[in-house]
Design a protein around this motif. Structure first.
Motif, PDB file in Angstrom:
ATOM      1  N   ALA A   1       0.837  -1.204   0.000  1.00  0.00           N
ATOM      2  CA  ALA A   1       0.000   0.000   0.000  1.00  0.00           C
ATOM      3  C   ALA A   1       0.873   1.256   0.000  1.00  0.00           C
ATOM      4  O   ALA A   1       0.666   2.184  -0.801  1.00  0.00           O
ATOM      5  CB  ALA A   1      -0.910  -0.015   1.220  1.00  0.00           C
ATOM      6  N   ILE A   2       1.879   1.272   0.881  1.00  0.00           N
ATOM      7  CA  ILE A   2       2.762   2.456   0.960  1.00  0.00           C
ATOM      8  C   ILE A   2       3.588   2.589  -0.316  1.00  0.00           C
ATOM      9  O   ILE A   2       3.734   3.675  -0.876  1.00  0.00           O
ATOM     10  CB  ILE A   2       3.676   2.343   2.196  1.00  0.00           C
ATOM     11  N   SER A   3       4.099   1.467  -0.770  1.00  0.00           N
ATOM     12  CA  SER A   3       4.920   1.482  -1.983  1.00  0.00           C
ATOM     13  C   SER A   3       4.130   2.039  -3.169  1.00  0.00           C
ATOM     14  O   SER A   3       4.616   2.885  -3.930  1.00  0.00           O
ATOM     15  CB  SER A   3       5.388   0.053  -2.267  1.00  0.00           C
ATOM     16  N   THR A   4       2.900   1.576  -3.323  1.00  0.00           N
ATOM     17  CA  THR A   4       2.085   2.037  -4.459  1.00  0.00           C
ATOM     18  C   THR A   4       1.718   3.507  -4.301  1.00  0.00           C
ATOM     19  O   THR A   4       1.713   4.260  -5.287  1.00  0.00           O
ATOM     20  CB  THR A   4       0.819   1.177  -4.595  1.00  0.00           C
ATOM     21  N   ALA A   5       1.443   3.930  -3.052  1.00  0.00           N
ATOM     22  CA  ALA A   5       1.128   5.346  -2.845  1.00  0.00           C
ATOM     23  C   ALA A   5       2.331   6.224  -3.197  1.00  0.00           C
ATOM     24  O   ALA A   5       2.178   7.287  -3.813  1.00  0.00           O
ATOM     25  CB  ALA A   5       0.703   5.566  -1.394  1.00  0.00           C
ATOM     26  N   LEU A   6       3.526   5.766  -2.838  1.00  0.00           N
ATOM     27  CA  LEU A   6       4.731   6.517  -3.227  1.00  0.00           C
ATOM     28  C   LEU A   6       4.879   6.551  -4.748  1.00  0.00           C
ATOM     29  O   LEU A   6       5.242   7.575  -5.336  1.00  0.00           O
ATOM     30  CB  LEU A   6       5.979   5.873  -2.615  1.00  0.00           C
ATOM     31  N   GLY A   7       4.579   5.419  -5.369  1.00  0.00           N
ATOM     32  CA  GLY A   7       4.635   5.353  -6.830  1.00  0.00           C
ATOM     33  C   GLY A   7       3.649   6.324  -7.470  1.00  0.00           C
ATOM     34  O   GLY A   7       3.964   6.985  -8.455  1.00  0.00           O
ATOM     35  N   VAL A   8       2.455   6.423  -6.881  1.00  0.00           N
ATOM     36  CA  VAL A   8       1.454   7.370  -7.391  1.00  0.00           C
ATOM     37  C   VAL A   8       2.002   8.798  -7.300  1.00  0.00           C
ATOM     38  O   VAL A   8       1.856   9.595  -8.238  1.00  0.00           O
ATOM     39  CB  VAL A   8       0.129   7.227  -6.612  1.00  0.00           C
ATOM     40  N   CYS A   9       2.656   9.098  -6.170  1.00  0.00           N
ATOM     41  CA  CYS A   9       3.258  10.443  -6.029  1.00  0.00           C
ATOM     42  C   CYS A   9       4.274  10.686  -7.138  1.00  0.00           C
ATOM     43  O   CYS A   9       4.298  11.765  -7.756  1.00  0.00           O
ATOM     44  CB  CYS A   9       3.964  10.565  -4.675  1.00  0.00           C
ATOM     45  N   ALA A  10       5.107   9.672  -7.391  1.00  0.00           N
ATOM     46  CA  ALA A  10       6.099   9.820  -8.463  1.00  0.00           C
ATOM     47  C   ALA A  10       5.402  10.012  -9.808  1.00  0.00           C
ATOM     48  O   ALA A  10       5.827  10.838 -10.626  1.00  0.00           O
ATOM     49  CB  ALA A  10       7.000   8.591  -8.503  1.00  0.00           C
ATOM     50  N   GLY A  11       4.314   9.267 -10.036  1.00  0.00           N
ATOM     51  CA  GLY A  11       3.568   9.395 -11.288  1.00  0.00           C
ATOM     52  C   GLY A  11       2.997  10.796 -11.464  1.00  0.00           C
ATOM     53  O   GLY A  11       3.030  11.365 -12.557  1.00  0.00           O
ATOM     54  N   VAL A  12       2.491  11.355 -10.366  1.00  0.00           N
ATOM     55  CA  VAL A  12       1.943  12.718 -10.429  1.00  0.00           C
ATOM     56  C   VAL A  12       3.061  13.713 -10.734  1.00  0.00           C
ATOM     57  O   VAL A  12       2.888  14.643 -11.542  1.00  0.00           O
ATOM     58  CB  VAL A  12       1.237  13.075  -9.100  1.00  0.00           C
ATOM     59  N   MET A  13       4.213  13.497 -10.122  1.00  0.00           N
ATOM     60  CA  MET A  13       5.337  14.419 -10.373  1.00  0.00           C
ATOM     61  C   MET A  13       5.807  14.339 -11.818  1.00  0.00           C
ATOM     62  O   MET A  13       6.044  15.361 -12.468  1.00  0.00           O
ATOM     63  CB  MET A  13       6.495  14.067  -9.430  1.00  0.00           C
ATOM     64  N   VAL A  14       5.942  13.109 -12.330  1.00  0.00           N
ATOM     65  CA  VAL A  14       6.350  12.953 -13.735  1.00  0.00           C
ATOM     66  C   VAL A  14       5.291  13.570 -14.646  1.00  0.00           C
ATOM     67  O   VAL A  14       5.614  14.266 -15.607  1.00  0.00           O
ATOM     68  CB  VAL A  14       6.552  11.453 -14.073  1.00  0.00           C
TER      69      VAL A  14
END
Lengths: 403, 285
Positions: free
Chosen positions: B193-206
């Motif tokens: 859950a945390i890993s995917t949420a961090l990934g979502v943050c990275a996706g938003v930044m990209v």
């Protein structure tokens, strides 16, 4: 009485049925292979749409009249993702499985070059659209024609234009590992040098790169008079945006052929203000001919999005094929159709502003030429500012000398 | 000097994105030993979702990010529960195949739901700050700050909370963690859950700094694994240092050596580091 009625009815039905058989329309399948997904879809998908639209127009106007027969066109389209292997597979499927003899589309040079390497041995005609690599029309392939002029034809004109603007130090940022972009820059540099100018650096980016600030930072330190951006519209839009963000305020020239809509997905109109695009005189609404205005309106209505500037290359190749089929009087003899393509004058329906060579749309190499133009972003639109010096006949003669 | 500083600023922004991706990958790898290849595609899903909420449903950007984070959180748990848990005790190759299949599936879903077009998340942040000749676009600055805050929050969570300590315990020694009363069935759920949420943050930044498009997820996950190896497998400090080193190296390579070979140069630096420290910059020998 009943028998007479029945006989009359049967006679009438037979007559009607017979009439229907006589009036049966024939269908001619034509193929499209283009980048419908992936990074190059910004060019390929509009081309595929343009072919579809032209076909619907042709069918609605009565189809293609070949001798005594009338053919309705049917499009079979495959996605080649601008990938050479995928394009080869798509063309093999079209020829071997679907029995197609006329193949259109071809937005991108890598995929087109792969197909061009074997098409001479096939019983088919290849009509190339947006792919700009010069070598596609230097191999004397009798069954290949191309509507877009080669990149260096335009690059030379662009170099002259930039030199006339008084720029002496130009920094280049481009997709230089793509052959036709490199040839555009080479031709540009040759003309710039004649006027005493120079290219101070050639920086590269990949087609999937979106952060070009390291290259732009380097360019900023070199203090050029102007920058030249050559590449696909998507990375190019980021370059224009990031140049402004880095405070680079020299004139920005480009070779991208992107529409207003495509650029505005990435950069604001303010960030784009003043950018030049030096390219073939492709479709822009403000400079479009009567055909161009109609094309823009019809395409926008049909697909719910404005057409990309280069998409009419595919629309025009469809009409070129129609006239060649009618002139050749056959849908079977591909050599005759290919020969008819090379002999035809510019069809009345085309959108691009072609320069005829010896009165014909395609030269002996199967190459068509448009004029080149300088377009500038002004207030949210690409505005046609002036023609660039373009000598189609001289370039055609030069093209014939290349192996 | 200004050019060097400018290139470092350029590199830190992209390095921050690499760190977020690598943090997600490294926690999953550290706990479960899974090379979660679908992480890049899931990140792109988060970016696409944010774009969709902003442009189609008119959500304010921050609210859209929040919704995407919650969706990412739930999606991460579902991925663990439905995709990886069934093969947890099987041969490692099974999890590897699941990871590849999941990547293709998420990429396909992204294509199906959001189309093939490149999209950029609109932010309306267009100011540019000039600090002593070094220019920093407002958006880049916020990305750097947000990445820093997330890294600090993640570090505090892992170091200071009971759940974080349980995660570390499972990563260190799963059997000992069971003996200490750690619920090892829940920990993978939390990690994903945390890993995917961090990934979502990275996706938003990209998606806001650059763009989201098919194929970008693959690029992101390749960079993430490069950072993972450079920093040390399973090491959270290693992911932070490795991400920043890779981002800055790429920028300096493009600016001072060759833009055509910036990726090659960055990977050569990575190989050189591994020759000297095979366990990575912060990994344990």
């Amino acid at each position: 009485m009943t028998k007479r009625l029945t006989f009359t009815t049967l006679t009438a039905m037979m007559a009607l049925t017979g009439g229907m058989v006589m009036a049966e329309e024939k269908t001619l399948d034509i193929g499209v292979t283009d980048a419908l997904t992936g990074g190059a879809a910004v060019y390929g998908l509009p081309q595929s749409n343009a072919v579809q639209m032209a076909v619907e127009e042709i069918n609605a106007a009565g189809g293609v009249k070949v001798g005594e027969d009338t053919y309705m066109l049917n499009v079979i389209a495959y996605d080649d993702k601008a990938n050479p292997t995928e394009a080869t597979n798509a063309v093999r499927k079209l020829i071997d499985r679907d029995g197609v003899k006329f193949i259109l589309g071809f937005c991108c040079s890598g995929a087109t070059g792969a197909v061009a390497s074997f098409i001479a041995n096939e019983d088919a005609v290849m009509l190339v659209g947006n792919a700009a690599e010069r070598s596609i029309t230097t191999k004397e392939i009798a069954n290949l024609t191309r509507t877009r002029p080669p990149a260096d034809y335009t690059g030379a004109a662009a170099g002259t234009f930039v030199a006339q603007k008084g720029h002496k130090k130009v920094a280049v940022l481009g997709a230089l590992d793509v052959g036709f972009y490199a040839s555009y820059v080479d031709a540009f540099e040759a003309e710039l040098k004649k006027a005493g100018g120079e290219i101070v650096t050639r920086e590269s980016f990949g087609l999937k790169d979106r952060d070009m600030s390291p290259q732009l930072t380097k360019i900023r330190e070199l203090q050029p008079d102007a920058i030249l951006v050559v590449g696909y519209v998507e990375p190019a839009a980021f370059i224009y945006r990031q140049a402004v963000e880095l405070g680079i305020d020299v004139p920005r020239y480009g070779f991208t052929s992107g529409s207003e809509e495509q650029f505005l997905r990435v950069a604001t109109s303010e960030q784009m203000e003043g950018v030049w695009d030096l390219r073939p005189t492709e479709l822009t609404l403000l400079s479009a001919s009567e055909n161009g205005v109609a094309y823009h309106a019809n395409y926008t209505e049909k697909f719910g999005i404005a057409p990309s500037p280069s998409s009419p290359y595919a629309y025009d190749q469809t009409y070129a094929l129609k006239h060649a089929l009618e002139a050749a009087g056959t849908v079977e003899d591909t050599a005759a159709v290919a020969a008819a393509l090379r002999e035809m004058p510019i069809p009345a329906e085309v959108v691009m502003q072609y320069l005829p060579v010896d009165g014909k749309m395609f030269d002996a190499n199967g190459q068509a030429y448009t004029s080149n133009g300088a377009f500038q972003w002004q207030g949210g639109n690409w505005v046609f500012v002036q023609d660039l010096p373009s000598d189609a006949a001289a370039y055609s003669a030069f093209l014939s000398t290349i192996d | 000097m200004i050019e060097i500083l400018q290139q470092i600023v350029n590199g830190v922004a992209i390095g921050g994105v690499y760190v977020l991706i690598a943090l997600g990958l490294t926690t999953v790898f550290g706990i479960l030993g899974i090379a979660h290849f679908a992480h890049g595609s899931v990140s792109m899903f988060g970016g696409y979702l944010t774009f969709f909420l902003v442009t189609s449903w008119g959500f304010p950007l921050l609210l859209a990010i929040l919704v995407a984070l919650i969706v990412g959180f739930v999606l991460g748990m579902l991925i663990e529960l439905l995709a990886y848990r069934p093969v947890r005790n099987a041969n490692h190759i099974n999890a590897f195949i699941v990871a590849l299949g999941l990547t293709m599936m998420v990429e396909g879903l992204n294509l199906q739901f959001f189309g093939h077009e490149q999209v950029v998340i609109p932010t309306n942040l267009s100011r540019v700050f000039d600090i002593g000749g070094v220019t920093i676009p407002e958006l880049r600055l916020y990305v750097i700050i947000a990445a820093a805050l997330l890294i600090i929050a993640m570090t505090l969570f892992v170091e200071k909370t009971k759940t974080g300590q349980a995660i570390r315990a499972v990563a260190e020694n799963r059997d000992a963690a069971i003996l200490m009363g750690v619920n090892v069935k829940t920990i993978p759920l939390v990690v994903f859950a945390i890993s995917t949420a961090l990934g979502v943050c990275a996706g938003v930044m990209v998606g806001s700094l650059f763009a989201i498009a098919p194929g970008i997820g693959e690029w992101l996950v390749v960079k993430g694994f490069a950072v993972l190896i450079l920093g040390g497998l399973g090491s959270i400090p290693g992911a932070i240092v490795g991400g920043l080193v890779l981002g800055v190296t790429e920028a300096l390579a493009a600016g001072f050596i060759s833009s055509a070979y910036k990726d090659v140069i960055a990977f050569v630096v990575m190989i050189a580091v591994l020759l000297l420290r095979p366990q990575g910059l912060m990994g344990k020998a």
